[in-house]
Design an enzyme around this catalytic site. Structure first.
Site, PDB file in Angstrom:
ATOM      1  N   SER A 227       0.828  -1.191   0.000  1.00 55.49           N
ATOM      2  CA  SER A 227       0.000   0.000   0.000  1.00 55.49           C
ATOM      3  C   SER A 227       0.876   1.260   0.000  1.00 55.49           C
ATOM      4  CB  SER A 227      -0.944  -0.076   1.201  1.00 55.49           C
ATOM      5  OG  SER A 227      -2.050   0.745   1.032  1.00 55.49           O
ATOM      6  N   ASP A 454      -8.925  -3.749  -6.241  1.00 59.10           N
ATOM      7  CA  ASP A 454      -8.409  -3.183  -4.987  1.00 59.10           C
ATOM      8  C   ASP A 454      -9.118  -1.861  -4.723  1.00 59.10           C
ATOM      9  OD1 ASP A 454      -6.789  -1.786  -3.049  1.00 59.10           O
ATOM     10  OD2 ASP A 454      -5.155  -3.164  -3.516  1.00 59.10           O
ATOM     11  N   HIS A 482      -7.543  -5.618  -0.792  1.00 59.69           N
ATOM     12  CA  HIS A 482      -6.411  -4.700  -0.825  1.00 59.69           C
ATOM     13  C   HIS A 482      -5.109  -5.469  -0.662  1.00 59.69           C
ATOM     14  CE1 HIS A 482      -4.075  -1.160  -0.473  1.00 59.69           C
ATOM     15  NE2 HIS A 482      -4.004  -1.124   0.840  1.00 59.69           N
TER      16      HIS A 482
END
Length: 513
Positions: A227, A454, A482
């Site tokens: 991320s 995502d 995610h």
């Protein structure tokens, strides 16, 4: 709902029950130069030498088998002979068998997620055994985060009030209240953490990672970032391309996009994720959003939010479930499809008048403890985001003008996401970074991972980063949730493990499901 860009990996969410979202991004040095100017090479080597040659004093800590230490770095890399900052580091040594490959640094994202907690709660025990056998697993809490001189902004009660402010204002008075809450938040950060606030940029965190690399005795950095951790890793590659070893950037961000565009993209990402949830929900016997279609489910959820805006639901405590907290609870469950059953149950009870379960999901997002205290996640997140890039919007009027494009991106979440994008407008420390392409010319091959549905880091961001990096290689997971590594795809895990252990890059444009 507070949609500062909290881009934490779902693996951490599973480990700590925290799930996250949006705001601003970019990269910078505290001296005001953008990351594209490579400020990492400007500091005098002699002034940094004591940091690069320091010896860490390891001690057992937390979970059995882990050691911790404190590392020092310059508070301000533009003045490395000045004050220092203390950063928390954790390690789990390679377990064997097989030849040790060095150190693998890991970061779960955020910005503001604790890498130490991630290591001890997941990566150090949950990463594939062959990887843990041959790497020392190491994490450093970035400056301003968790154990590394954390940014602080509000008391628990003040944060409770902040999270309940209406983020879809219907009139001038509600708009004024929202603006005031954002100003108060920023003022609290300046009052409690003014000294560290100008020095928590992603560039500075990446430079800290290089000190740690050297202190641990590694010639090259091997790293898995998820991320926001992908932006941190890409920034490192830009600053130190010749020191890049094996880098995995999972759930990638595109550093070239301005904040407004990123926030709008993320709005679309959560809409895509919700549509996937809704399509599944209407097939289940316990779906509270009907049994007809995803479109009808969206209308029912939006009507529910509107009802809560007028009359919040009881929760069994003094806090009630209004539209903002309810939206946050729904958003939190979009990070991992494993949370969908929990969301169906929470929506069912909330629609019947009991908002406790949906409030619990929102609390996990905000990292609120049962005693009313909060982790510093939200504070560090704002501090990093607002320093890394200029704000998406600078006035409420600018948000008003942008509402149509955000509502087009998501009829359900668009208004809230647009207004939450105002968060950096009142920040006390000017942004020192700016959106720019990261090419990292000369770096070894870097694996960029993207998931097609995502919510927090839309797939096109991974495509964008992989295309920018001179040595980028895109690995695609066709699915929900995610990030992709360690989430159940043997195809993804095998490709990444092979790269980390053997240095073999996945075949060009490899796709997994």
């Amino acid at each position: 709902m507070d949609t500062r860009r909290l881009l934490r990996t779902s693996a951490l969410a599973l480990a700590t029950a925290g799930l996250l979202i949006s705001g601003c991004t970019g990269g910078s040095s505290s001296s005001g130069a953008s990351a594209s100017a490579a400020p990492g090479r400007a500091a005098p080597a002699a002034a940094l030498k004591p940091y690069y040659e320091q010896q860490l004093k390891w001690r057992p800590c937390g979970v059995e088998g882990f050691d911790c230490a404190t590392m020092k770095a310059p508070l301000d890399y533009a003045a490395p002979g000045g004050d220092s900052i203390k950063l928390a580091v954790a390690r789990k040594k390679a377990t064997g068998p097989g030849k040790r490959l060095g150190t693998l640094q890991v970061n779960p994202g955020g910005p503001g997620g604790s890498a130490v907690d991630y290591l001890q709660g997941y990566a150090g025990i949950g990463y594939p055994a062959p990887v843990r056998a041959r790497y020392d697993m190491v994490a450093i809490d970035p400056r301003g985060v968790a154990r590394s001189e954390p940014v602080e902004c509000l008391s628990g009660k003040e944060m409770d009030a902040y999270t309940q402010v209406d983020q879809t204002p219907d009139d001038a008075a509600e708009t004024a209240r929202l603006s005031t809450s954002l100003k108060d938040f920023a003022a609290g950060c300046k009052q409690r953490s003014g000294e560290v606030l100008p020095h928590v940029s992603t560039v500075e965190a990446a430079r800290d990672m290089d000190i740690l690399r050297a202190v641990l005795g590694d010639e090259k950095l091997s790293y898995v970032g998820a991320s926001y951790g992908t932006f941190l890793g890409a920034t490192y590659a830009e600053l130190f391309p010749d020191r890049v070893g094996r880098l995995v950037l999972d759930g990638a961000m595109d550093p070239s996009l301005p904040s407004r565009e990123m926030n709008r993209d993320q709005t679309s990402g959560f809409e895509t994720a919700f549509q996937s949830f809704a399509a599944d929900c209407v097939k289940q016997k316990d779906c509270p959003l009907g049994d007809t279609s995803a479109a009808d489910a969206s209308l029912r959820l939006k009507a529910f939010f509107t009802a809560l805006d007028a009359k919040p639901a009881a929760t069994g405590e003094s806090r009630k479930l209004g539209e903002s907290l309810a939206t946050t609870g729904v958003i939190a469950a979009m990070y991992d499809e494993a949370a969908w059953p929990q969301l169906r149950e929470a929506l069912t009870t909330a629609m019947a008048g009991d908002g406790a379960a949906l409030l619990s999901l929102a609390d996990s997002y905000y990292e609120r403890e049962s005693d009313g205290t909060y982790a510093n996640l939200m504070y560090a997140n704002a501090a990093v985001n607002c320093l890394d890039s200029p704000p998406a919007f600078t006035t409420p009027g600018a948000v008003e003008s942008a509402l149509p494009e955000f509502e087009k991106a998501s009829p359900v979440f668009g208004r809230g996401f647009a207004w939450a994008s105002l968060n950096c407008a009142y920040w006390p420390t000017p942004a020192t970074g700016a959106p720019h392409r990261i090419e990292a010319k000369g770096a070894a091959p870097i694996v960029v991972v993207g998931t097609t549905r995502d919510p927090a880091t839309p797939y096109k961001w991974a495509q964008g980063l992989a295309a920018q990096l001179s040595s980028g290689s895109l690995l695609t997971y066709e699915g929900d949730g995610h990030t992709a590594y360690g989430r159940g795809s043997d195809c993804i895990d095998t490709a990444i493990n092979t790269y980390l252990l053997e240095g073999t890059v996945p075949p060009k444009n490899k796709r997994c499901s």
